[in-house]
Write a protein that holds these residues in place. Structure first.
Motif, PDB file in Angstrom:
ATOM      1  N   GLU A   1       0.835  -1.202   0.000  1.00  0.00           N
ATOM      2  CA  GLU A   1       0.000   0.000   0.000  1.00  0.00           C
ATOM      3  C   GLU A   1       0.871   1.253   0.000  1.00  0.00           C
ATOM      4  O   GLU A   1       0.586   2.222  -0.717  1.00  0.00           O
ATOM      5  CB  GLU A   1      -0.940   0.011   1.209  1.00  0.00           C
ATOM      6  CG  GLU A   1      -1.894   1.189   1.206  1.00  0.00           C
ATOM      7  CD  GLU A   1      -2.904   1.154   2.333  1.00  0.00           C
ATOM      8  OE1 GLU A   1      -3.696   2.107   2.413  1.00  0.00           O
ATOM      9  OE2 GLU A   1      -2.925   0.188   3.129  1.00  0.00           O
ATOM     10  N   THR A   2       1.930   1.235   0.765  1.00  0.00           N
ATOM     11  CA  THR A   2       2.848   2.374   0.808  1.00  0.00           C
ATOM     12  C   THR A   2       3.439   2.643  -0.573  1.00  0.00           C
ATOM     13  O   THR A   2       3.479   3.786  -1.033  1.00  0.00           O
ATOM     14  CB  THR A   2       3.971   2.125   1.836  1.00  0.00           C
ATOM     15  OG1 THR A   2       3.375   1.942   3.127  1.00  0.00           O
ATOM     16  CG2 THR A   2       4.950   3.285   1.891  1.00  0.00           C
ATOM     17  N   ALA A   3       3.893   1.588  -1.250  1.00  0.00           N
ATOM     18  CA  ALA A   3       4.482   1.744  -2.585  1.00  0.00           C
ATOM     19  C   ALA A   3       3.453   2.238  -3.588  1.00  0.00           C
ATOM     20  O   ALA A   3       3.741   3.101  -4.427  1.00  0.00           O
ATOM     21  CB  ALA A   3       5.073   0.413  -3.045  1.00  0.00           C
TER      22      ALA A   3
ATOM     23  N   THR B   1      -4.191   4.384  -7.788  1.00  0.00           N
ATOM     24  CA  THR B   1      -5.312   3.737  -7.108  1.00  0.00           C
ATOM     25  C   THR B   1      -5.137   2.235  -7.288  1.00  0.00           C
ATOM     26  O   THR B   1      -4.344   1.773  -8.125  1.00  0.00           O
ATOM     27  CB  THR B   1      -6.656   4.147  -7.735  1.00  0.00           C
ATOM     28  OG1 THR B   1      -6.675   3.697  -9.102  1.00  0.00           O
ATOM     29  CG2 THR B   1      -6.865   5.661  -7.664  1.00  0.00           C
ATOM     30  N   ARG B   2      -5.891   1.465  -6.546  1.00  0.00           N
ATOM     31  CA  ARG B   2      -5.840   0.008  -6.726  1.00  0.00           C
ATOM     32  C   ARG B   2      -6.277  -0.348  -8.141  1.00  0.00           C
ATOM     33  O   ARG B   2      -5.700  -1.239  -8.769  1.00  0.00           O
ATOM     34  CB  ARG B   2      -6.742  -0.690  -5.704  1.00  0.00           C
ATOM     35  CG  ARG B   2      -6.192  -0.671  -4.310  1.00  0.00           C
ATOM     36  CD  ARG B   2      -7.142  -1.329  -3.340  1.00  0.00           C
ATOM     37  NE  ARG B   2      -6.597  -1.297  -1.989  1.00  0.00           N
ATOM     38  CZ  ARG B   2      -7.348  -1.349  -0.900  1.00  0.00           C
ATOM     39  NH1 ARG B   2      -8.654  -1.456  -0.996  1.00  0.00           N
ATOM     40  NH2 ARG B   2      -6.783  -1.304   0.292  1.00  0.00           N
TER      41      ARG B   2
ATOM     42  N   CYS C   1      -3.915  -8.365  -0.568  1.00  0.00           N
ATOM     43  CA  CYS C   1      -2.505  -8.262  -0.166  1.00  0.00           C
ATOM     44  C   CYS C   1      -2.256  -7.009   0.664  1.00  0.00           C
ATOM     45  O   CYS C   1      -1.508  -7.040   1.637  1.00  0.00           O
ATOM     46  CB  CYS C   1      -1.600  -8.280  -1.394  1.00  0.00           C
ATOM     47  SG  CYS C   1      -1.478  -9.887  -2.201  1.00  0.00           S
ATOM     48  N   GLU C   2      -2.886  -5.908   0.288  1.00  0.00           N
ATOM     49  CA  GLU C   2      -2.709  -4.665   1.049  1.00  0.00           C
ATOM     50  C   GLU C   2      -3.310  -4.757   2.438  1.00  0.00           C
ATOM     51  O   GLU C   2      -2.787  -4.186   3.383  1.00  0.00           O
ATOM     52  CB  GLU C   2      -3.323  -3.481   0.295  1.00  0.00           C
ATOM     53  CG  GLU C   2      -2.497  -3.021  -0.878  1.00  0.00           C
ATOM     54  CD  GLU C   2      -3.019  -1.750  -1.511  1.00  0.00           C
ATOM     55  OE1 GLU C   2      -4.002  -1.164  -1.012  1.00  0.00           O
ATOM     56  OE2 GLU C   2      -2.428  -1.332  -2.518  1.00  0.00           O
TER      57      GLU C   2
ATOM     58  N   LYS D   1      11.767  -6.726  -3.368  1.00  0.00           N
ATOM     59  CA  LYS D   1      11.908  -6.849  -1.909  1.00  0.00           C
ATOM     60  C   LYS D   1      11.155  -5.751  -1.164  1.00  0.00           C
ATOM     61  O   LYS D   1      10.815  -5.923  -0.006  1.00  0.00           O
ATOM     62  CB  LYS D   1      13.373  -6.875  -1.500  1.00  0.00           C
ATOM     63  CG  LYS D   1      14.114  -5.587  -1.725  1.00  0.00           C
ATOM     64  CD  LYS D   1      15.566  -5.718  -1.307  1.00  0.00           C
ATOM     65  CE  LYS D   1      16.285  -4.402  -1.451  1.00  0.00           C
ATOM     66  NZ  LYS D   1      17.673  -4.503  -1.017  1.00  0.00           N
ATOM     67  N   LYS D   2      10.850  -4.636  -1.832  1.00  0.00           N
ATOM     68  CA  LYS D   2      10.111  -3.553  -1.170  1.00  0.00           C
ATOM     69  C   LYS D   2       8.634  -3.879  -0.988  1.00  0.00           C
ATOM     70  O   LYS D   2       7.964  -3.251  -0.178  1.00  0.00           O
ATOM     71  CB  LYS D   2      10.232  -2.254  -1.975  1.00  0.00           C
ATOM     72  CG  LYS D   2      11.612  -1.675  -1.991  1.00  0.00           C
ATOM     73  CD  LYS D   2      11.725  -0.636  -0.933  1.00  0.00           C
ATOM     74  CE  LYS D   2      13.074   0.043  -1.057  1.00  0.00           C
ATOM     75  NZ  LYS D   2      13.243   1.102  -0.139  1.00  0.00           N
ATOM     76  N   ILE D   3       8.114  -4.842  -1.760  1.00  0.00           N
ATOM     77  CA  ILE D   3       6.687  -5.151  -1.640  1.00  0.00           C
ATOM     78  C   ILE D   3       6.410  -6.511  -0.991  1.00  0.00           C
ATOM     79  O   ILE D   3       5.275  -6.837  -0.707  1.00  0.00           O
ATOM     80  CB  ILE D   3       5.960  -5.055  -2.997  1.00  0.00           C
ATOM     81  CG1 ILE D   3       6.499  -6.066  -4.012  1.00  0.00           C
ATOM     82  CG2 ILE D   3       6.016  -3.638  -3.526  1.00  0.00           C
ATOM     83  CD1 ILE D   3       5.671  -6.143  -5.279  1.00  0.00           C
ATOM     84  N   LEU D   4       7.469  -7.279  -0.744  1.00  0.00           N
ATOM     85  CA  LEU D   4       7.279  -8.565  -0.073  1.00  0.00           C
ATOM     86  C   LEU D   4       7.160  -8.383   1.430  1.00  0.00           C
ATOM     87  O   LEU D   4       7.589  -7.369   1.974  1.00  0.00           O
ATOM     88  CB  LEU D   4       8.448  -9.505  -0.386  1.00  0.00           C
ATOM     89  CG  LEU D   4       8.538  -9.979  -1.827  1.00  0.00           C
ATOM     90  CD1 LEU D   4       9.809 -10.802  -2.018  1.00  0.00           C
ATOM     91  CD2 LEU D   4       7.321 -10.770  -2.237  1.00  0.00           C
ATOM     92  N   ASN D   5       6.594  -9.378   2.080  1.00  0.00           N
ATOM     93  CA  ASN D   5       6.455  -9.351   3.538  1.00  0.00           C
ATOM     94  C   ASN D   5       7.764  -9.716   4.192  1.00  0.00           C
ATOM     95  O   ASN D   5       8.430 -10.648   3.775  1.00  0.00           O
ATOM     96  CB  ASN D   5       5.396 -10.362   3.997  1.00  0.00           C
ATOM     97  CG  ASN D   5       4.024 -10.031   3.506  1.00  0.00           C
ATOM     98  OD1 ASN D   5       3.683  -8.878   3.302  1.00  0.00           O
ATOM     99  ND2 ASN D   5       3.220 -11.050   3.282  1.00  0.00           N
TER     100      ASN D   5
END
Length: 77
Positions: A12-14, A21-22, A39-40, A66-70
Motif C-alpha cells: 500500500e505504501t508503494a 489507485t488500486r 494483499c494490502e 523486496k520492497k513489496i514482499l512481507n
C-alpha cells in the motif's frame, strides 16, 4: 472517501507513493483489484502469490520486489 490506514503494508505504501489507485495498479500490472486489496489488507500473503504477479506489481510500481514482499509471515486468505 477512502479510509486512511494508519499502519499500511509495504504494498500500500508503494502504491500510494506511486500515486496509483488500486484500480490503476490492476490495469498496469494485470493483477486483479481483489488480489491487490487482499494483499494490502494483509488477508493474503504476497510471498505466496505467483511470481508473475509479484513481478508485475513491482514493475508497475517501479520498485524492487523486496520492497513489496512481507518481512514477516501474514495469514493466507
Amino acid at each position: 472517501m477512502p479510509k486512511f490506514n494508519p499502519n499500511p503494508t509495504p504494498r500500500e505504501t508503494a502504491r500510494r507513493a506511486a500515486g496509483l489507485t488500486r484500480q490503476k495498479l490492476a490495469e498496469l500490472s494485470g493483477v486483479s483489484v481483489n488480489t491487490i486489496k487482499a494483499c494490502e489488507q494483509g488477508n493474503r500473503n504476497i510471498n505466496r502469490s505467483p511470481v508473475e504477479d509479484v513481478l508485475a506489481l513491482a514493475e508497475a510500481l517501479h520498485t524492487p520486489i523486496k520492497k513489496i514482499l512481507n518481512e514477516r509471515s501474514e495469514p493466507d486468505a
